[in-house]
Design a protein around this motif. Structure first.
Motif, PDB file in Angstrom:
ATOM      1  N   UNK A  38      47.699  40.628  47.258  1.00  0.00           N
ATOM      2  CA  UNK A  38      46.365  40.213  47.514  1.00  0.00           C
ATOM      3  C   UNK A  38      45.775  40.498  46.674  1.00  0.00           C
ATOM      4  N   UNK A  39      45.326  41.588  46.843  1.00  0.00           N
ATOM      5  CA  UNK A  39      44.092  41.883  45.546  1.00  0.00           C
ATOM      6  C   UNK A  39      44.737  41.621  44.446  1.00  0.00           C
ATOM      7  N   UNK A  40      46.789  41.664  43.818  1.00  0.00           N
ATOM      8  CA  UNK A  40      46.316  41.533  42.257  1.00  0.00           C
ATOM      9  C   UNK A  40      47.602  40.031  42.316  1.00  0.00           C
ATOM     10  N   UNK A  41      46.987  39.322  43.460  1.00  0.00           N
ATOM     11  CA  UNK A  41      46.957  38.057  43.200  1.00  0.00           C
ATOM     12  C   UNK A  41      48.585  36.699  43.715  1.00  0.00           C
ATOM     13  N   UNK A  42      49.046  38.301  44.469  1.00  0.00           N
ATOM     14  CA  UNK A  42      50.905  37.405  44.220  1.00  0.00           C
ATOM     15  C   UNK A  42      50.895  36.317  45.490  1.00  0.00           C
ATOM     16  N   UNK A  43      49.702  36.898  46.987  1.00  0.00           N
ATOM     17  CA  UNK A  43      50.507  36.114  48.113  1.00  0.00           C
ATOM     18  C   UNK A  43      50.195  34.134  47.883  1.00  0.00           C
ATOM     19  N   UNK A  46      50.342  30.290  52.266  1.00  0.00           N
ATOM     20  CA  UNK A  46      50.872  30.709  53.226  1.00  0.00           C
ATOM     21  C   UNK A  46      51.330  32.109  53.595  1.00  0.00           C
ATOM     22  N   UNK A  47      50.909  32.467  52.733  1.00  0.00           N
ATOM     23  CA  UNK A  47      51.478  34.648  52.667  1.00  0.00           C
ATOM     24  C   UNK A  47      49.872  34.318  53.235  1.00  0.00           C
ATOM     25  N   UNK A  48      48.914  33.941  52.471  1.00  0.00           N
ATOM     26  CA  UNK A  48      47.402  34.281  52.319  1.00  0.00           C
ATOM     27  C   UNK A  48      46.460  34.033  53.949  1.00  0.00           C
ATOM     28  N   UNK A 157      33.802  48.886  49.803  1.00  0.00           N
ATOM     29  CA  UNK A 157      34.652  49.286  48.906  1.00  0.00           C
ATOM     30  C   UNK A 157      35.560  48.300  48.300  1.00  0.00           C
ATOM     31  N   UNK A 158      36.338  48.245  49.554  1.00  0.00           N
ATOM     32  CA  UNK A 158      37.696  47.359  49.721  1.00  0.00           C
ATOM     33  C   UNK A 158      36.481  45.949  49.954  1.00  0.00           C
ATOM     34  N   UNK A 159      36.468  45.308  50.474  1.00  0.00           N
ATOM     35  CA  UNK A 159      35.566  43.850  50.361  1.00  0.00           C
ATOM     36  C   UNK A 159      34.631  43.690  49.009  1.00  0.00           C
ATOM     37  N   UNK A 160      34.523  44.607  48.086  1.00  0.00           N
ATOM     38  CA  UNK A 160      33.596  44.264  47.121  1.00  0.00           C
ATOM     39  C   UNK A 160      35.162  44.070  45.810  1.00  0.00           C
ATOM     40  N   UNK A 161      36.043  44.678  46.232  1.00  0.00           N
ATOM     41  CA  UNK A 161      37.539  44.396  45.085  1.00  0.00           C
ATOM     42  C   UNK A 161      37.922  43.338  45.697  1.00  0.00           C
ATOM     43  N   UNK A 162      37.872  42.938  47.409  1.00  0.00           N
ATOM     44  CA  UNK A 162      38.849  41.273  47.755  1.00  0.00           C
ATOM     45  C   UNK A 162      38.451  40.574  46.883  1.00  0.00           C
ATOM     46  N   UNK A 163      36.918  40.075  47.131  1.00  0.00           N
ATOM     47  CA  UNK A 163      35.757  39.143  46.630  1.00  0.00           C
ATOM     48  C   UNK A 163      36.265  39.106  45.368  1.00  0.00           C
ATOM     49  N   UNK A 166      39.854  37.318  44.865  1.00  0.00           N
ATOM     50  CA  UNK A 166      39.941  35.783  45.207  1.00  0.00           C
ATOM     51  C   UNK A 166      39.943  35.505  44.855  1.00  0.00           C
ATOM     52  N   UNK A 167      38.186  35.504  43.725  1.00  0.00           N
ATOM     53  CA  UNK A 167      37.518  35.001  43.078  1.00  0.00           C
ATOM     54  C   UNK A 167      38.625  34.670  41.654  1.00  0.00           C
ATOM     55  N   UNK A 168      39.423  35.357  41.078  1.00  0.00           N
ATOM     56  CA  UNK A 168      39.674  36.041  39.899  1.00  0.00           C
ATOM     57  C   UNK A 168      41.291  34.527  40.371  1.00  0.00           C
ATOM     58  N   UNK A 169      42.290  35.360  41.745  1.00  0.00           N
ATOM     59  CA  UNK A 169      43.413  34.827  41.247  1.00  0.00           C
ATOM     60  C   UNK A 169      43.711  33.317  42.874  1.00  0.00           C
ATOM     61  N   UNK A 170      42.872  33.481  43.378  1.00  0.00           N
ATOM     62  CA  UNK A 170      42.687  32.691  44.155  1.00  0.00           C
ATOM     63  C   UNK A 170      41.794  31.637  44.336  1.00  0.00           C
ATOM     64  N   UNK A 171      41.531  30.622  42.675  1.00  0.00           N
ATOM     65  CA  UNK A 171      40.233  29.864  42.562  1.00  0.00           C
ATOM     66  C   UNK A 171      40.539  28.614  43.692  1.00  0.00           C
TER      67      UNK A 171
END
Lengths: 242, 242
Positions: A38-43, A46-48, A157-163, A166-171
């Protein structure tokens, strides 16, 4: 001296906290393949969606387990401190709270709000894991129930990383859709500080400290298994569409 | 057609409410000899104290059973409505809430606050009855748990009568000591209206209506037995001092 030696004295505060932190951090679901992908933008979209839909069931268990925690306490001061967690998720009024924000997240990733809210497509294994969390809180002591909440230590930490991810990989996901994650950063920090103070104050024997660590480990297993189930369904889904 | 006939259709709203009201009113503890004596000014100072001390244990069970009720609901809207009951008793902050007001009542009748708060002199039978209330709420359905709260239907009248009786018969008790009873008049009215709407909406079969009545009857037995225990202790106390 074995770990379960009943005569072993309790660890000093700093060492006990370090023990909890190590056991929790090494098992925390930030390292799960689904979160890594998810955090590498590989989902895929439909997986998200699958993750959002299934994780909602976990979200719905939070106010229930927090109400059980309240019911296990004899102390109005503790209950007053803990009560805001229920309001955080249910909202002080209609249209507010974490459950509502999660449903907006669901809409933001293209899911039907009603479908997600109904929980009717939640994977059986996700349900087992989340229900096991409620059972743990119901069946164990107040101290262990509070200790099981200490995964929130690691949440900011996880939430900050996720935000950021997501902003980067799932625009295609709108910015305000991520409000749930944003709201959790300060709250998870405050909640985990309250919980750790309670746990340190009440785990006044080594045996109780061990029980707290056990409860925290069980909770990490619950969070991890939720993602295992989502992962398996994603693999099966990819195989079907290949 | 017997009362338990599974094919019996549910009673219409007004008849169901009337059934609850009759069963509740005829068993409500306003008619218990201890309350009758209290309101006629026939309790001694130590008898009043005994009642206040023992009833406090019941008060401490209220936020616990309300947290259990919260934990049984899947509906954030219901939980939001019910949550204020916990705050009503625990207070929004230190020095507020029904438990605090009851401790001030205890001081007002000449008891040590700490003794009452510790619950260590609560009569065993009072403890059994109050714990049975928590068990009822834990073990039965959400609907039955809510129905058991419907004794609040009758509370505003009892509170109003009590305030007048205490002001008249026990002038040594300071006016502000009665704030707990004053606070309950509007709250019990609002709470019982919320609860009756929930019960009427969800008891959609005769069997469920019967279960609601059963739960309410059990609750009246709990309140009544609490006073039986206080009564027996007062009689024993009077015999000792005679």
């Amino acid at each position: 001296m074995t770990a379960r030696d009943p005569l072993r004295p309790p660890l000093p505060r700093a060492e006990f906290i370090e023990w909890l932190r190590e056991e929790g951090a090494s098992r925390y679901h930030d390292a799960h393949p689904v979160h890594v992908a998810m955090h590498e933008g590989r989902l895929t979209e439909s997986e998200l969606q699958r993750w959002v839909l299934n994780r909602y069931y976990y979200q719905t268990r939070i106010p229930i387990k927090d109400a059980l925690i309240l019911s296990k306490s004899e102390d109005p001061v503790f209950r007053r401190t803990w009560l805001h967690r229920i309001t955080d998720h249910d909202g002080a009024q209609a249209g507010e709270g974490g459950l509502e924000l999660w449903l907006r997240l669901a809409e933001g990733v293209g899911l039907e709000r009603e479908l997600v809210a109904s929980c009717r497509e939640v994977l059986p294994g996700v349900r087992f894991a989340c229900d096991a969390y409620v059972d743990l809180v119901r069946d164990r002591s107040l101290l262990e129930a509070v200790a099981s909440s200490l995964t929130e230590f690691f949440a900011p930490d996880l939430m900050s990383k996720r935000i950021a991810a997501w902003e980067r990989h799932y625009p295609w996901v709108k910015r305000e859709t991520l409000d749930y994650f944003r709201s959790r950063v300060p709250r998870a920090r405050r909640d985990s500080e309250e919980a750790i103070e309670f746990v340190v104050a009440h785990a006044n024997s080594y045996a109780l400290q061990q029980k707290c660590v056990d409860a925290l480990i069980k909770k990490t297993e619950i969070l991890w298994h939720l993602l295992d189930c989502v992962h398996a369904a994603c693999i099966a889904g990819a195989a079907r569409s290949a």
